[in-house]
Design an enzyme around this catalytic site. Structure first.
Site, PDB file in Angstrom:
ATOM      1  CB  VAL A 103      -1.097  -0.014   1.210  1.00 48.95           C
ATOM      2  CG1 VAL A 103      -1.787  -1.035   1.116  1.00 48.95           C
ATOM      3  CG2 VAL A 103      -0.176   0.049   2.499  1.00 48.95           C
ATOM      4  CB  ALA A 104       4.401   1.512  -0.359  1.00 47.99           C
ATOM      5  NE  ARG A 105       3.176   7.330  -3.954  1.00 49.65           N
ATOM      6  CZ  ARG A 105       2.276   7.483  -2.937  1.00 49.65           C
ATOM      7  NH1 ARG A 105       1.505   6.464  -2.442  1.00 49.65           N
ATOM      8  NH2 ARG A 105       1.728   8.758  -2.567  1.00 49.65           N
ATOM      9  CG  ASP A 150      -4.118   0.352  -3.152  1.00 46.92           C
ATOM     10  OD1 ASP A 150      -5.031   0.176  -3.513  1.00 46.92           O
ATOM     11  OD2 ASP A 150      -3.660   1.404  -2.822  1.00 46.92           O
ATOM     12  CD  GLU A 190      -0.914   3.090  -9.393  1.00 48.86           C
ATOM     13  OE1 GLU A 190      -1.546   4.386  -9.305  1.00 48.86           O
ATOM     14  OE2 GLU A 190      -0.535   2.576  -8.848  1.00 48.86           O
ATOM     15  CG  HIS A 244      -2.777   4.062  -6.032  1.00 47.87           C
ATOM     16  ND1 HIS A 244      -1.707   4.465  -6.412  1.00 47.87           N
ATOM     17  CD2 HIS A 244      -2.692   4.551  -4.654  1.00 47.87           C
ATOM     18  CE1 HIS A 244      -0.893   4.988  -5.668  1.00 47.87           C
ATOM     19  NE2 HIS A 244      -1.401   5.322  -4.594  1.00 47.87           N
TER      20      HIS A 244
END
Length: 327
Positions: A242-244, A268, A273, A292
């Site tokens: 859930v970071a980058r 995520d 993206e 995301h």
């Protein structure tokens, strides 16, 4: 050249809200500030109307070329905590202030991460696949293939900032053992059972049943979870990001998911993206994808506008320090 124009008074101030989905202008209007504002949903409209804005509230629609189109711009409030998209040197050169939205989604992202951990543990992604096929799965003889429990399992949280700290506390409520990894080791007994420096990442990964990435994207964390790191995991360990996206080497993760080094993952965020339709990630049965969306809740606009209003009041008073100041 620095723009020497002072921050305009309240009655002359115009705020532009620019986002494809967020309803921040609606939230702002409900506060009754009396400050003029407008909202745009596309880059084209933002480029066309940027000249009207003294303050811009933006994130994904920002382009550094907008600075030349916005001669009145004095302050940018980012919708996001990350500020990689902003040229800080350009902001300083033009005398435009910048603040981020750090903290507005710490609860949401931590809750999303624990939800993904639970989903993987209880195999909800596989249950949903079976539901689409109207398949009632039979009982499983192989204990390793069954749903699992969190109690007694080890969670490694990489990045013990606000989000990672909150996630660690949630994990402890499920009786998990928590190892935190941060830039430098610092004991935090109220948060984690052990805190290691990033230099000791391999040791932490070797003990992990679950790995959760909650760190910022920096030169030190880009590609942090690559082939070497994945090779140190227990076979079958589960990964949540859930970071980058760029914290993970995607090619290495694809290989690790295919050969079982990583039992399953929940992602995520990705390098690109939206995730392209042709991406091999879509077809992996042991992968759970969210778009995301970890930080998005019905409270997001309220939380951002709280920071915006505080910073506007500080600027109107002539203060030089902003909440969540970046530039």
């Amino acid at each position: 050249m620095v723009n020497d124009t002072a921050f305009p008074p309240r009655g002359a101030l115009t705020i532009a809200f620019a986002h494809v989905a967020y309803r921040a202008a609606e939230e702002f209007a409900a506060r009754g500030t009396g400050i003029a504002h407008f909202e745009v949903r596309t880059l084209e409209d933002l480029e066309r109307r940027a000249r009207e804005a003294d303050v811009l509230v933006v994130s994904g629609l920002w382009r550094n070329t907008l600075m030349a189109r916005a001669p009145k711009l004095r302050f940018v409030q980012s919708f996001s905590a990350g500020t990689d998209q902003y040229d800080k040197a350009l902001f300083a050169e033009r005398g435009v202030r910048l603040a981020n939205a750090q903290g507005v989604n710490e609860r949401a992202v931590a809750e999303h991460a624990i939800a993904l951990i639970l989903a993987l543990t209880r195999q909800l992604h596989l249950a949903r696949d079976n539901q689409r096929e109207a398949l009632w799965r039979g009982m499983i003889g192989d204990r390793a293939l069954r749903e699992q429990e969190l109690g007694g399992k080890t969670l490694v949280v990489i990045g013990l900032g606000r989000i990672g700290t909150r996630l660690a506390r949630l994990a402890r409520a499920f009786d998990m053992r928590v190892i935190g990894v941060r830039r430098t080791a610092r004991p935090a007994p109220d948060v984690a059972d052990e805190v290691l420096a990033q230099a000791d990442l391999a040791r932490a990964l070797g003990e992990a049943d679950f790995v959760a990435l909650t760190c910022p994207l920096t030169p030190e964390t880009q590609g942090l979870i690559g082939a070497a790191a994945l090779a140190t995991l227990k076979p079958g360990a589960l990964l949540v990001n859930v970071a980058r996206g760029k914290v993970v080497d995607e090619a290495a993760l694809l290989a690790a998911l295919a050969d079982g080094r990583v039992g399953a993952a929940a992602l995520d965020c990705f390098h690109e993206e939206p995730l392209p339709r042709e991406s091999p990630f879509w077809a992996l049965p042991n992968l759970l994808i969210t778009p995301h969306a970890a930080g998005e809740t019905g409270c997001y606009e309220k939380n951002v506008v709280d920071i915006l209003n505080e910073n506007i009041e500080r600027l109107l008073r002539g203060e030089t320090t902003l909440r969540n100041q970046v530039v």
